[in-house]
Design a protein around this motif. Sequence first.
Motif, short mmCIF file in Angstrom:
data_model
loop_
_atom_site.label_atom_id
_atom_site.label_comp_id
_atom_site.label_asym_id
_atom_site.label_seq_id
_atom_site.Cartn_x
_atom_site.Cartn_y
_atom_site.Cartn_z
N SER A 166 6.45 -12.72 1.36
CA SER A 166 4.97 -13.17 1.84
C SER A 166 4.30 -11.94 2.18
CB SER A 166 5.10 -14.21 2.98
OG SER A 166 5.82 -13.50 4.08
N LYS A 167 3.01 -11.97 2.18
CA LYS A 167 2.05 -10.96 2.48
C LYS A 167 1.93 -10.30 3.84
CE LYS A 167 -0.95 -12.61 -1.45
NZ LYS A 167 -2.28 -13.18 -1.67
N LEU A 168 1.40 -9.29 3.82
CA LEU A 168 1.13 -8.55 5.17
C LEU A 168 0.87 -9.44 6.45
CD1 LEU A 168 1.88 -5.76 6.70
CD2 LEU A 168 -0.32 -5.21 5.80
N SER A 201 -0.31 -12.78 6.05
CA SER A 201 -0.26 -14.13 5.77
C SER A 201 1.04 -14.72 5.16
CB SER A 201 -1.56 -14.52 5.04
OG SER A 201 -1.40 -13.95 3.49
#
Lengths: 519, 136
Positions: free
Chosen positions: A79-81, A83
């Motif tokens: 997953s993103k940094l 979110s």
Amino acid sequence: MAAPMLRWGCAGRRWAFACVDGGSRHGLGARNDFTLSGMRGQSSLALQPLITAQKPRKGEHEWAAVVGLEIHAQISSNSKLFSGSQVHFAAPPNSLVSFFDASLPGTLPVLNRRCVEAAVMTGLALNCRINKKSLFDRKHYFYADLPAGYQITQQRLPIAVNGSLTYGVCLGKKRRQVITKMVRIKQIQLEQDSGKSLHDDLRSQTLIDLNRAGVGLLEVVMEPDMTCGEEAATAVRELQLILQALGTSQANMADYEIQRQINELENGGEILNETRSFDSTLGCTVPMRDKEGKQDYRFMPEPNLPPLVLYDAASLPAGADSRQVINIDYIRERLPELPSVTREKLIEQYGMLPEHSFTLLNEAGLLEFFQNVIKETRAEPKVVTSWVLNIFLGYLKQQSLAVSESPITPSALAELLTLLDHKVISSSAAKQVFEELWKSKSKTAAQIVSEKKLELMQDLEALEQLCQAIMEGHPQVVMDLKKGNLKAINKLIGLVRKATLDRADPTVIKKILEEKLSS
Amino acid sequence: MWARTVRLGLRARLGGCRGFTFKVDPQGTGQVTAELIEHLERLALVDFGGREAVARLEKAIAFADRLRGVDTDGVEPMESVLEDRCLYLRSDNVTEGNCAEELLQNSHRVVEEYFVAPPGNISLAKLNEQEPPPRG
């Protein structure tokens, strides 16, 4: 710790040139975007060189090109940094976007633990000091693929500082000599990636895909310690190998841009302070509109994120939730083997030359191939090294194939080398067999040897008779030899080899001939 | 955090200014030049409108400048009001996304699941000449 997964993604790239006036270094312009085309796989490494040309002192005629690099590596994470939306390179537009990534009001950043671990691992691998406290900031600029109008980065106090990267440059005409060089790492920081813009000049519009917006990036800033494009390219390659070994990031990238800038500098061309954009159709960079005035990012602390605090074994608070604390020592103990260590082991274990170890690691999949061959044969490691690096790699390069596309498996090559080791076939016969193996996918080495009757003659008596016959048939050569011209024996060996259809070991032939000549 | 004595009128340096430099008023005259307004308008994409707005800005700067009167020698700057809080670390799992339709509803113009934006890198001067872009 999360199992390392290799991810791909497209990275935007911006280039900036330093003004040629006493070595000043300007900041970089706003991001411009494009898709890297024509490369195998996708790129998750973006490169920004800052080339400063230092004015020659009086009496000097040469410009000293000094190359500093900023490298953005996309972190391999699920997953993103900030979110929970997915990091994946191929997905329908805007399907991997959360409300936060789209910068909808009321959303807040939540830091991804895996990204912090990746940053710590990379910092440790590059001999950095890991800052136990680091801070997040906002960097403001307007661009359609940056929905918030700012990027969360670490400008004031990044997670890692003051490291070094050692790399080997191959010198000499045949590139046999390997010299170790070092480039200092100024810092490593965590930051967000932006979305992707597709420019539609026909309709005068830009299409925005935010799938990449918010993906975690590691920015590695190198000091201007490199003096030429080749050094920079080699350093970046080594960094890429390190990141791959750590499982932090995967990357493919073109270093033509560094070379282009170096060429320009060396030709005495002046480099203007401009931002260039990459034109994917032309396959090169083109100048953009000049920036009017300096870019001002209006940095401010990210108000929604407290400082990032890391611990080590000594400072770890008792009874802390292991999911909420990051222990630098724990990560250090579990660092995977780095390329430089792998090379040292190869040299020690197999007695190969340093440049061989570099080649083995530089080619994707080659090391694994080599190790698999070694496992299945008892042939000398030096023989295996030579065959893999010269013949096998040579064939691959000739046909522009990757190791993964090789028609020959490690087992097949191992079988061939075993036959060679047992002196069932000669070295030249082995090369013939290799060629056949490459073309035909179903036959084994043993099958080819028997089909083409390439086995070495085992009948010593018959060989002796043949040698005798050749000697009797060429009295002039024998006389020549007896007069003292020792090189004439090679002619005899050649004749015997031809007569045996090259199925005799030249060293055995030589021995027999010498015995006969001395009697 | 604040120094115990507040000395008005003295220009004490803000302690330990790391990273963020004070660019607004290099001469310290308290006046905001037309050049600066233009620069700010470009950076922040705001429209100052008229002399009134500029006067308001000058008053705001003067008010903030009173901070310089505080003696902060030897005092560590506060980076964040959250400095005593713990930064929460999220596990690396996919929990969001897959709402393209919802997000695209916010956009005035959409082309095949892409947001549509004007072409990039138009200078502000040129923009002023054109029709204002459609708002949505």
